[in-house]
Design an enzyme around this catalytic site. Structure first.
Site, PDB file in Angstrom:
ATOM      1  N   THR A   1      22.170  24.867  29.416  1.00 40.75           N
ATOM      2  CA  THR A   1      23.361  25.715  28.830  1.00 40.75           C
ATOM      3  C   THR A   1      24.575  24.934  28.630  1.00 40.75           C
ATOM      4  O   THR A   1      24.450  24.021  27.834  1.00 40.75           O
ATOM      5  CB  THR A   1      23.665  26.822  29.697  1.00 40.75           C
ATOM      6  OG1 THR A   1      23.769  26.798  30.883  1.00 40.75           O
ATOM      7  CG2 THR A   1      22.434  27.849  29.631  1.00 40.75           C
TER       8      THR A   1
ATOM      9  N   LYS B   1      18.569  22.935  35.947  1.00 43.99           N
ATOM     10  CA  LYS B   1      19.822  23.278  35.152  1.00 43.99           C
ATOM     11  C   LYS B   1      20.871  23.893  35.960  1.00 43.99           C
ATOM     12  O   LYS B   1      20.611  24.877  36.878  1.00 43.99           O
ATOM     13  CB  LYS B   1      19.543  24.260  33.776  1.00 43.99           C
ATOM     14  CG  LYS B   1      19.268  25.460  34.158  1.00 43.99           C
ATOM     15  CD  LYS B   1      20.164  26.577  34.170  1.00 43.99           C
ATOM     16  CE  LYS B   1      21.322  26.386  33.088  1.00 43.99           C
ATOM     17  NZ  LYS B   1      22.435  27.624  33.524  1.00 43.99           N
TER      18      LYS B   1
ATOM     19  N   THR C   1      24.413  29.598  39.497  1.00 43.69           N
ATOM     20  CA  THR C   1      23.775  29.925  37.931  1.00 43.69           C
ATOM     21  C   THR C   1      22.929  28.619  37.649  1.00 43.69           C
ATOM     22  O   THR C   1      23.251  27.911  37.228  1.00 43.69           O
ATOM     23  CB  THR C   1      24.868  29.994  36.659  1.00 43.69           C
ATOM     24  OG1 THR C   1      25.120  31.216  36.673  1.00 43.69           O
ATOM     25  CG2 THR C   1      24.150  29.589  35.742  1.00 43.69           C
TER      26      THR C   1
ATOM     27  N   ASN D   1      35.236  27.659  30.005  1.00 44.02           N
ATOM     28  CA  ASN D   1      34.732  28.982  30.381  1.00 44.02           C
ATOM     29  C   ASN D   1      35.647  30.222  29.702  1.00 44.02           C
ATOM     30  O   ASN D   1      35.346  31.200  29.654  1.00 44.02           O
ATOM     31  CB  ASN D   1      34.760  29.216  31.783  1.00 44.02           C
ATOM     32  CG  ASN D   1      33.728  28.628  32.643  1.00 44.02           C
ATOM     33  OD1 ASN D   1      32.527  29.279  32.584  1.00 44.02           O
ATOM     34  ND2 ASN D   1      33.776  27.439  33.184  1.00 44.02           N
TER      35      ASN D   1
ATOM     36  N   GLU E   1      31.024  22.275  35.362  1.00 47.37           N
ATOM     37  CA  GLU E   1      31.542  22.284  34.149  1.00 47.37           C
ATOM     38  C   GLU E   1      33.040  21.500  34.161  1.00 47.37           C
ATOM     39  O   GLU E   1      33.761  21.978  35.009  1.00 47.37           O
ATOM     40  CB  GLU E   1      31.693  23.620  33.839  1.00 47.37           C
ATOM     41  CG  GLU E   1      30.370  24.200  33.260  1.00 47.37           C
ATOM     42  CD  GLU E   1      30.391  25.688  33.049  1.00 47.37           C
ATOM     43  OE1 GLU E   1      29.325  26.209  32.461  1.00 47.37           O
ATOM     44  OE2 GLU E   1      31.459  26.565  33.761  1.00 47.37           O
TER      45      GLU E   1
END
Length: 410
Positions: free
Chosen positions: A160, A186, A197, A405, A283
């Site tokens: 993602t 991932k 996640t 985000n 991220e």
């Protein structure tokens, strides 16, 4: 046999792909859930494999996760895993459950196997009903193969917000036979395992029964996937699955097998590699942070302290800003909930002592800034009260994390 001895006969493979173990195939393609990037993948074993799985502790769990749990805990065998990215199929009610089951059945029909041998995983946006037409068309187009290109397609299709693929593989010896263990994962945001996640898939051609594999994965997860954090959020879809198809031909592995430590250590190394890759690819991250704790009351408390430190937003931002603010580290140790004696705490960053037995130690600010500018930063804490140890991995917290985000759905 000691773990050190096990490590001496474990070999890291250059191929680093999920189909390195004998008897596995994979595929990945773009079906249309995402605008351009690959978004549908399948992993297949030639024969039904022993299976183990660990899943999110979030009380809100996605429909595909429930399907996969049924395969892992009831069938106790898995032959295929169908995965999509771009849509998590979470918080989607009865329609979501129906769609997850449809994916399971269609993949089974495509492969000519029983539906209860197929797991389902989804990752992406929460709360949106899956567009099933491209998924159904994509399943019909999937053609699993055992080559590197197909393994790369699989790794890309499960991503993602990941910036890099996450692959690793090793070989070891069991009964004098080569056994290969490979993994792909991932994960980039909402990373606070128990679990995160993240999706993780591990394959091996070792012969090991599902119950033994489940106990082993659960144990290893506490030291690896449950020891990483990016942002403190726990997702609805987190899954790690291990498939062991037995094609290597060894005698069934148990903790009493003379080569058990070879297998255990290699599986743990694969899991740790994937966990660290996820932490490093948080991220917006620019640095991997490793926290090592010694001298804790117990290993459990050691892991708790390490994860509290690496998960502290103030520690993470200090590392991002190259600020040698050891006060944030010792504060996190103190509020971790573990047993602490402030007068026995020692803190180091990159091998440089900043606090020893609770007393500040002079250090070179310029030297610490150079260390903090590196892509990997190690924080060490000694509690001085016991034999407990712990490790945790995370990343710095940057401006880019907020930007990514703030516009995730768009």
């Amino acid at each position: 046999m000691t773990l050190l001895a096990s490590a001496s006969i474990m070999k890291k493979l250059s191929s680093k792909n999920i189909v390195s173990p004998k008897g596995f195939k994979a595929a990945g393609l773009h079906c249309g859930l995402k605008h351009k990037k690959k978004d549908l993948a399948v992993l297949v074993s030639e024969v039904p494999a022993s299976v183990a799985g660990v899943f999110t502790t979030n009380a809100v769990q996605a429909a595909p996760l429930k399907v996969t749990k049924e395969v892992v805990y009831t069938t106790k065998k898995m032959q295929a895993m169908i995965v999509n990215s771009g849509n998590a199929n979470a918080c989607t009610g009865k329609q979501g459950a129906k769609d997850a089951q449809t994916m399971q059945v269609l993949m089974a029909e495509k492969l000519g196997i029983e539906a209860n041998l197929v797991g389902v995983c989804s990752t992406g946006v929460i709360g949106e009903i899956m567009n099933m037409e491209p998924v159904e068309n994509g399943i019909n187009q999937l053609e699993p193969k055992d080559n590197l290109e197909s393994a790369i397609d699989f790794a890309q299709a499960i991503m993602t917000t990941d910036t890099v693929m996450k692959n690793t593989s090793y070989s070891t010896l069991v009964d004098g036979k080569e056994v290969i263990i490979a993994g792909v994962a991932k994960g980039s945001g909402m990373i606070e395992p128990n679990m995160a996640t993240m999706l993780g898939f591990i394959t091996t051609d070792a012969n090991v029964e599902s119950d033994v594999l489940q106990a082993t994965l659960s144990d290893i997860t506490n030291m690896t996937f449950n020891a990483i954090t990016v942002d403190g959020d726990t997702s609805t879809n987190d899954t790690v699955v291990v498939m062991a198809n037995g094609i290597a031909g060894n005698v069934a592995l148990t903790p009493d097998h003379p080569d058990w430590q070879n297998f255990y250590y290699t599986l743990k190394t694969v899991a740790e590699d994937l966990a660290k890759m996820i932490a490093k690819d948080g991220e917006g991250a620019t640095k991997l942070i490793e926290v090592e704790v010694e001298g804790a009351f117990s290993d459990e408390e050691g892991r708790k302290i390490a994860k509290t430190v690496v998960g502290s937003p103030l520690v993470k931002t200090a590392v991002f800003g190259c600020d040698a603010n050891w006060g944030r580290i010792i504060a996190a140790v103190g509020y971790s909930g573990a047993t602490v004696d402030p007068e026995k705490i020692t803190i180091q960053i990159g091998g440089v002592t900043m606090v020893e037995n609770g007393e500040p130690v002079p250090f070179s600010e310029d030297g610490l800034i150079r260390i903090l500018k590196m892509h990997e930063v190690k924080i060490y804490a000694s509690l001085g009260i016991g034999e407990g140890k712990g490790h945790a991995w995370g990343c710095d917290l940057t401006y880019d994390y907020v930007q990514i985000n703030a516009s995730y759905r768009s």
